[in-house]
Design a protein around this motif. Structure first.
Motif, PDB file in Angstrom:
ATOM      1  N   THR A  17       0.826  -1.069   0.108  1.00 27.30           N
ATOM      2  CA  THR A  17      -0.043  -0.012  -0.008  1.00 27.30           C
ATOM      3  C   THR A  17       0.638   1.212  -0.088  1.00 27.30           C
ATOM      4  N   ILE A  18       0.647   2.197  -1.028  1.00 20.40           N
ATOM      5  CA  ILE A  18       1.176   3.304  -1.089  1.00 20.40           C
ATOM      6  C   ILE A  18       0.572   4.595  -0.379  1.00 20.40           C
ATOM      7  N   SER A  19       0.959   5.432   0.363  1.00 19.21           N
ATOM      8  CA  SER A  19       0.443   6.380   0.983  1.00 19.21           C
ATOM      9  C   SER A  19       1.340   7.658   1.259  1.00 19.21           C
ATOM     10  N   ARG A  20       0.916   8.970   1.468  1.00 16.51           N
ATOM     11  CA  ARG A  20       1.772  10.020   1.484  1.00 16.51           C
ATOM     12  C   ARG A  20       1.076  10.936   2.446  1.00 16.51           C
ATOM     13  N   ASP A  21       2.090  11.454   3.038  1.00 20.20           N
ATOM     14  CA  ASP A  21       1.606  12.716   4.162  1.00 20.20           C
ATOM     15  C   ASP A  21       2.390  13.992   3.622  1.00 20.20           C
ATOM     16  N   ASN A  22       1.476  14.958   3.234  1.00 16.88           N
ATOM     17  CA  ASN A  22       2.128  16.095   2.546  1.00 16.88           C
ATOM     18  C   ASN A  22       2.537  17.160   3.338  1.00 16.88           C
ATOM     19  N   ALA A  23       2.238  16.953   4.837  1.00 15.54           N
ATOM     20  CA  ALA A  23       2.528  17.917   5.640  1.00 15.54           C
ATOM     21  C   ALA A  23       4.024  17.416   6.216  1.00 15.54           C
ATOM     22  N   LYS A  24       4.082  16.003   6.207  1.00 12.97           N
ATOM     23  CA  LYS A  24       5.681  15.745   6.581  1.00 12.97           C
ATOM     24  C   LYS A  24       6.644  15.398   5.202  1.00 12.97           C
ATOM     25  N   ASN A  25       5.912  15.902   3.869  1.00 14.81           N
ATOM     26  CA  ASN A  25       6.850  15.672   2.965  1.00 14.81           C
ATOM     27  C   ASN A  25       7.281  14.341   2.832  1.00 14.81           C
ATOM     28  N   THR A  26       6.637  13.133   2.923  1.00 13.89           N
ATOM     29  CA  THR A  26       6.899  11.949   3.051  1.00 13.89           C
ATOM     30  C   THR A  26       5.988  10.882   2.179  1.00 13.89           C
ATOM     31  N   VAL A  27       6.677   9.893   1.503  1.00 10.22           N
ATOM     32  CA  VAL A  27       5.606   9.017   0.738  1.00 10.22           C
ATOM     33  C   VAL A  27       6.191   7.684   1.486  1.00 10.22           C
ATOM     34  N   TYR A  28       5.103   6.744   1.662  1.00  9.87           N
ATOM     35  CA  TYR A  28       5.268   5.597   2.423  1.00  9.87           C
ATOM     36  C   TYR A  28       5.005   4.314   1.416  1.00  9.87           C
ATOM     37  N   LEU A  29       5.514   3.202   1.603  1.00 10.52           N
ATOM     38  CA  LEU A  29       5.246   1.917   0.960  1.00 10.52           C
ATOM     39  C   LEU A  29       5.226   0.924   2.285  1.00 10.52           C
ATOM     40  N   GLN A  30       4.012   0.664   2.447  1.00  8.29           N
ATOM     41  CA  GLN A  30       3.593  -0.619   3.498  1.00  8.29           C
ATOM     42  C   GLN A  30       3.671  -1.825   2.650  1.00  8.29           C
ATOM     43  N   MET A  31       4.566  -2.766   2.873  1.00  9.33           N
ATOM     44  CA  MET A  31       4.549  -3.922   2.321  1.00  9.33           C
ATOM     45  C   MET A  31       4.230  -5.013   3.296  1.00  9.33           C
ATOM     46  N   ASN A  32       3.206  -6.016   3.006  1.00 11.22           N
ATOM     47  CA  ASN A  32       2.953  -7.049   3.795  1.00 11.22           C
ATOM     48  C   ASN A  32       3.007  -8.465   3.008  1.00 11.22           C
ATOM     49  N   SER A  33       3.022  -9.591   3.729  1.00  9.49           N
ATOM     50  CA  SER A  33       3.135 -10.704   3.179  1.00  9.49           C
ATOM     51  C   SER A  33       4.100 -10.857   2.081  1.00  9.49           C
ATOM     52  N   LEU A  34       5.548 -10.309   2.642  1.00  8.71           N
ATOM     53  CA  LEU A  34       6.435 -10.231   1.872  1.00  8.71           C
ATOM     54  C   LEU A  34       6.843 -11.544   1.235  1.00  8.71           C
ATOM     55  N   LYS A  35       7.458 -11.668  -0.049  1.00  4.05           N
ATOM     56  CA  LYS A  35       7.943 -13.089  -0.537  1.00  4.05           C
ATOM     57  C   LYS A  35       9.369 -12.941  -1.092  1.00  4.05           C
ATOM     58  N   PRO A  36      10.164 -13.994  -1.291  1.00  5.06           N
ATOM     59  CA  PRO A  36      11.486 -13.732  -1.338  1.00  5.06           C
ATOM     60  C   PRO A  36      11.864 -12.874  -2.985  1.00  5.06           C
ATOM     61  N   GLU A  37      10.693 -13.140  -3.939  1.00  7.01           N
ATOM     62  CA  GLU A  37      10.587 -12.538  -4.994  1.00  7.01           C
ATOM     63  C   GLU A  37      10.578 -10.863  -5.084  1.00  7.01           C
ATOM     64  N   ASP A  38      10.130 -10.411  -3.689  1.00  9.80           N
ATOM     65  CA  ASP A  38      10.214  -9.063  -3.616  1.00  9.80           C
ATOM     66  C   ASP A  38      11.419  -8.247  -3.341  1.00  9.80           C
ATOM     67  N   THR A  39      12.404  -9.429  -3.075  1.00 10.39           N
ATOM     68  CA  THR A  39      14.039  -8.896  -2.860  1.00 10.39           C
ATOM     69  C   THR A  39      14.280  -8.064  -3.875  1.00 10.39           C
ATOM     70  N   ALA A  40      14.815  -6.564  -3.551  1.00 12.28           N
ATOM     71  CA  ALA A  40      15.183  -5.788  -4.450  1.00 12.28           C
ATOM     72  C   ALA A  40      15.672  -4.438  -4.029  1.00 12.28           C
ATOM     73  N   VAL A  41      16.426  -3.620  -4.598  1.00 15.47           N
ATOM     74  CA  VAL A  41      16.618  -2.266  -4.109  1.00 15.47           C
ATOM     75  C   VAL A  41      15.452  -1.387  -4.667  1.00 15.47           C
ATOM     76  N   TYR A  42      14.741  -0.919  -3.487  1.00 18.51           N
ATOM     77  CA  TYR A  42      13.521   0.086  -3.672  1.00 18.51           C
ATOM     78  C   TYR A  42      13.918   1.296  -3.698  1.00 18.51           C
ATOM     79  N   TYR A  43      13.287   1.938  -5.018  1.00 17.73           N
ATOM     80  CA  TYR A  43      13.418   3.375  -4.996  1.00 17.73           C
ATOM     81  C   TYR A  43      12.182   4.052  -5.128  1.00 17.73           C
ATOM     82  N   CYS A  44      12.390   5.423  -4.290  1.00 14.18           N
ATOM     83  CA  CYS A  44      11.149   6.427  -4.786  1.00 14.18           C
ATOM     84  C   CYS A  44      11.520   7.267  -5.889  1.00 14.18           C
ATOM     85  N   ALA A  45      10.650   7.965  -6.495  1.00  9.10           N
ATOM     86  CA  ALA A  45      10.641   8.657  -7.489  1.00  9.10           C
ATOM     87  C   ALA A  45       9.601   9.755  -7.626  1.00  9.10           C
ATOM     88  N   ALA A  46       9.839  10.964  -8.293  1.00  9.26           N
ATOM     89  CA  ALA A  46       8.797  11.980  -8.288  1.00  9.26           C
ATOM     90  C   ALA A  46       8.704  12.544  -9.800  1.00  9.26           C
TER      91      ALA A  46
END
Length: 125
Positions: free
Chosen positions: A69-98
């Protein structure tokens, strides 16, 4: 330009959860649609999720739907990625982009001019 710094990565067992954060500075945060991409070793960088400037629109890749689930808090200038039920195939470097727009081809990494340095997520089986 907006500067982006990711955090929250780490090592987790399959089935576990992590929350990634991406803190922005520089230009007004709510000018940008924000996205998460990931890149596994030997693979191309792939789209994970996007959220619109105000947070009212989101979308995610089929491979993570129902788990991330992606979410953001504009008051904190922050975006989040909540990752649940993780799998080995989710292994990676994660990047945010604008991007200045919520483009129709938002899964195209060339639409994004601003990138963070990435945070490693490793999911063990």
């Amino acid at each position: 330009q907006v500067q982006l710094v990711e955090s929250g990565g780490g090592l987790v067992q399959a089935g576990g959860s992590l929350r990634l954060s991406c803190a922005a500075s520089g230009r007004p945060f709510n000018n940008y649609a924000m996205a998460w991409f990931r890149q596994a070793p030997g693979k191309e960088r792939e789209f994970v999720a996007i959220i619109s400037r105000g947070g009212g629109s989101t979308d995610s890749a089929d491979s993570v739907k129902g788990r991330f689930t992606i979410s953001r808090d504009n008051a904190k200038n922050t975006v989040y990625l909540q990752m649940n039920s993780l799998k080995p195939e989710d292994t990676a470097v994660y990047y945010c982009a604008a991007a200045l727009n919520y483009y129709t081809d938002y899964d195209n990494r060339r639409r994004y001019n601003n990138w963070g340095q990435g945070t490693q997520v490793t999911v063990s089986s």
